[in-house]
Design a protein around this motif. Structure first.
Motif, PDB file in Angstrom:
ATOM      1  N   LEU A 141      41.843  47.258  35.955  1.00 48.25           N
ATOM      2  CA  LEU A 141      42.224  45.868  35.727  1.00 48.25           C
ATOM      3  C   LEU A 141      41.096  44.946  36.166  1.00 48.25           C
ATOM      4  CD1 LEU A 141      45.711  46.206  37.421  1.00 48.25           C
ATOM      5  CD2 LEU A 141      45.303  46.074  34.956  1.00 48.25           C
ATOM      6  N   ASP A 142      40.668  44.058  35.307  1.00 49.23           N
ATOM      7  CA  ASP A 142      39.714  43.036  35.719  1.00 49.23           C
ATOM      8  C   ASP A 142      40.463  42.068  36.615  1.00 49.23           C
ATOM      9  OD1 ASP A 142      37.419  41.515  35.924  1.00 49.23           O
ATOM     10  OD2 ASP A 142      37.761  40.455  34.056  1.00 49.23           O
ATOM     11  N   ALA A 143      39.816  41.593  37.656  1.00 46.11           N
ATOM     12  CA  ALA A 143      40.483  40.692  38.595  1.00 46.11           C
ATOM     13  C   ALA A 143      40.657  39.303  37.976  1.00 46.11           C
ATOM     14  CB  ALA A 143      39.697  40.604  39.898  1.00 46.11           C
ATOM     15  N   TYR A 144      39.536  38.672  37.655  1.00 47.24           N
ATOM     16  CA  TYR A 144      39.575  37.278  37.221  1.00 47.24           C
ATOM     17  C   TYR A 144      39.985  37.188  35.747  1.00 47.24           C
ATOM     18  CZ  TYR A 144      38.514  32.344  37.329  1.00 47.24           C
ATOM     19  OH  TYR A 144      38.624  30.975  37.291  1.00 47.24           O
ATOM     20  N   GLY A 145      41.045  36.469  35.501  1.00 44.75           N
ATOM     21  CA  GLY A 145      41.537  36.293  34.143  1.00 44.75           C
ATOM     22  C   GLY A 145      42.626  37.280  33.767  1.00 44.75           C
ATOM     23  N   VAL A 146      42.791  38.336  34.564  1.00 39.93           N
ATOM     24  CA  VAL A 146      43.852  39.312  34.318  1.00 39.93           C
ATOM     25  C   VAL A 146      44.887  39.237  35.438  1.00 39.93           C
ATOM     26  CG1 VAL A 146      44.390  41.769  34.070  1.00 39.93           C
ATOM     27  CG2 VAL A 146      42.332  40.817  32.989  1.00 39.93           C
ATOM     28  N   LEU A 147      44.402  39.256  36.683  1.00 40.34           N
ATOM     29  CA  LEU A 147      45.308  39.171  37.834  1.00 40.34           C
ATOM     30  C   LEU A 147      45.307  37.792  38.477  1.00 40.34           C
ATOM     31  CD1 LEU A 147      44.509  42.607  39.521  1.00 40.34           C
ATOM     32  CD2 LEU A 147      46.468  42.028  38.072  1.00 40.34           C
ATOM     33  N   VAL A 148      44.137  37.170  38.543  1.00 39.67           N
ATOM     34  CA  VAL A 148      44.000  35.863  39.204  1.00 39.67           C
ATOM     35  C   VAL A 148      43.097  34.947  38.397  1.00 39.67           C
ATOM     36  CG1 VAL A 148      44.289  36.862  41.523  1.00 39.67           C
ATOM     37  CG2 VAL A 148      42.001  36.553  40.592  1.00 39.67           C
ATOM     38  N   ASN A 149      43.187  33.661  38.723  1.00 40.77           N
ATOM     39  CA  ASN A 149      42.186  32.696  38.274  1.00 40.77           C
ATOM     40  C   ASN A 149      41.922  31.756  39.449  1.00 40.77           C
ATOM     41  OD1 ASN A 149      44.204  30.703  38.278  1.00 40.77           O
ATOM     42  ND2 ASN A 149      44.520  30.830  36.077  1.00 40.77           N
ATOM     43  N   SER A 150      41.221  30.686  39.243  1.00 36.59           N
ATOM     44  CA  SER A 150      40.867  29.808  40.359  1.00 36.59           C
ATOM     45  C   SER A 150      42.079  29.146  41.008  1.00 36.59           C
ATOM     46  CB  SER A 150      39.873  28.742  39.909  1.00 36.59           C
ATOM     47  OG  SER A 150      40.444  27.954  38.876  1.00 36.59           O
ATOM     48  N   ASP A 151      43.191  29.104  40.303  1.00 35.11           N
ATOM     49  CA  ASP A 151      44.413  28.498  40.850  1.00 35.11           C
ATOM     50  C   ASP A 151      45.279  29.475  41.625  1.00 35.11           C
ATOM     51  OD1 ASP A 151      43.775  26.012  39.748  1.00 35.11           O
ATOM     52  OD2 ASP A 151      44.714  26.558  37.839  1.00 35.11           O
TER      53      ASP A 151
ATOM     54  N   ALA B 126      37.897  39.941  49.840  1.00 31.82           N
ATOM     55  CA  ALA B 126      38.650  39.887  48.585  1.00 31.82           C
ATOM     56  C   ALA B 126      40.109  40.255  48.839  1.00 31.82           C
ATOM     57  CB  ALA B 126      38.025  40.824  47.553  1.00 31.82           C
ATOM     58  N   VAL B 127      40.340  41.265  49.677  1.00 32.02           N
ATOM     59  CA  VAL B 127      41.715  41.673  50.007  1.00 32.02           C
ATOM     60  C   VAL B 127      42.473  40.506  50.618  1.00 32.02           C
ATOM     61  CG1 VAL B 127      43.075  43.091  51.608  1.00 32.02           C
ATOM     62  CG2 VAL B 127      41.296  44.146  50.215  1.00 32.02           C
ATOM     63  N   ASN B 128      41.840  39.807  51.545  1.00 32.25           N
ATOM     64  CA  ASN B 128      42.495  38.643  52.171  1.00 32.25           C
ATOM     65  C   ASN B 128      42.856  37.594  51.134  1.00 32.25           C
ATOM     66  OD1 ASN B 128      42.306  39.802  54.694  1.00 32.25           O
ATOM     67  ND2 ASN B 128      40.433  38.723  55.231  1.00 32.25           N
ATOM     68  N   ARG B 129      41.964  37.363  50.197  1.00 33.11           N
ATOM     69  CA  ARG B 129      42.243  36.379  49.143  1.00 33.11           C
ATOM     70  C   ARG B 129      43.412  36.833  48.276  1.00 33.11           C
ATOM     71  NH1 ARG B 129      40.014  35.313  43.728  1.00 33.11           N
ATOM     72  NH2 ARG B 129      40.330  33.112  43.323  1.00 33.11           N
ATOM     73  N   TYR B 130      43.395  38.091  47.849  1.00 30.13           N
ATOM     74  CA  TYR B 130      44.483  38.609  47.015  1.00 30.13           C
ATOM     75  C   TYR B 130      45.816  38.573  47.758  1.00 30.13           C
ATOM     76  CZ  TYR B 130      40.755  40.344  43.958  1.00 30.13           C
ATOM     77  OH  TYR B 130      39.662  40.446  43.134  1.00 30.13           O
ATOM     78  N   ARG B 131      45.779  38.951  49.020  1.00 29.91           N
ATOM     79  CA  ARG B 131      47.026  38.938  49.806  1.00 29.91           C
ATOM     80  C   ARG B 131      47.559  37.527  49.978  1.00 29.91           C
ATOM     81  NH1 ARG B 131      45.935  43.739  54.132  1.00 29.91           N
ATOM     82  NH2 ARG B 131      46.249  45.419  52.620  1.00 29.91           N
ATOM     83  N   SER B 132      46.660  36.544  50.100  1.00 26.39           N
ATOM     84  CA  SER B 132      47.119  35.153  50.217  1.00 26.39           C
ATOM     85  C   SER B 132      47.823  34.703  48.935  1.00 26.39           C
ATOM     86  CB  SER B 132      45.959  34.212  50.540  1.00 26.39           C
ATOM     87  OG  SER B 132      45.136  33.990  49.406  1.00 26.39           O
ATOM     88  N   PHE B 133      47.544  35.398  47.835  1.00 24.12           N
ATOM     89  CA  PHE B 133      48.202  35.129  46.556  1.00 24.12           C
ATOM     90  C   PHE B 133      49.462  35.978  46.372  1.00 24.12           C
ATOM     91  CE2 PHE B 133      43.816  34.132  44.517  1.00 24.12           C
ATOM     92  CZ  PHE B 133      43.840  32.860  45.039  1.00 24.12           C
ATOM     93  N   GLY B 134      49.771  36.815  47.372  1.00 22.38           N
ATOM     94  CA  GLY B 134      50.947  37.671  47.271  1.00 22.38           C
ATOM     95  C   GLY B 134      50.712  38.953  46.493  1.00 22.38           C
TER      96      GLY B 134
END
Length: 143
Positions: free
Chosen positions: A21-31, A65-73
């Motif tokens: 899975l690509d991270a940006y645009g698939v799982l997350v974006n800047s928001d 990156a893990v911290n950022r993803y976790r902050s997004f749930g």
């Protein structure tokens, strides 16, 4: 021209041994996380199907990156992340660059990847053997 077959995640899980899975645009974006991202990761975890999150971000080591993803749930662990910055270590080994003087143009996370690869970090105005252009931020390119 033939049309492209539309398939759901269940079909993909059944069809492939590993899901990338690509991270940006698939799982997350800047928001933040994209709709359905958390449910998708939960589904993949429940099936036991291996998956990895790919990113071309050479500025964030996996723990950041893990911290950022976790902050997004999003339940993403460091061992699931493959980033472009991680490629430096293999390149340095292959070309015997461990210990080489490296100028890194990019933020601190990019410096981290160069250090992990075995580079000896020097300032841009020092003599260096390797120039690593890792990101457009963190260095005044236009100046």
């Amino acid at each position: 021209m033939d049309s492209i077959e539309i398939v759901g995640i269940e079909t993909l899980i059944e069809r492939y041994e590993v899901i990338l899975l690509d991270a940006y645009g698939v799982l997350v974006n800047s928001d933040g996380p994209l709709p359905g991202a958390s449910a998708l990761l939960d589904r993949l975890s429940r099936t036991g199907r291996p998956y990895y999150v790919l990113t071309n971000d050479a500025t964030k080591p996996a723990p950041l990156a893990v911290n950022r993803y976790r902050s997004f749930g999003l339940a993403i662990t460091a061992d699931l992340i493959i980033s472009s910055g991680m490629l430096l270590a293999g390149y340095f080994r292959q070309h015997q660059l461990e210990g080489a003087a490296c100028c890194v143009l990019g933020p601190e996370g990019s410096v981290y990847y160069a250090e992990q690869a075995g580079g000896r970090i020097v300032a841009p105005d020092d003599l260096f053997d390797v120039l690593i252009v890792a990101d457009q931020t963190g260095f005044p390119f236009l100046e």
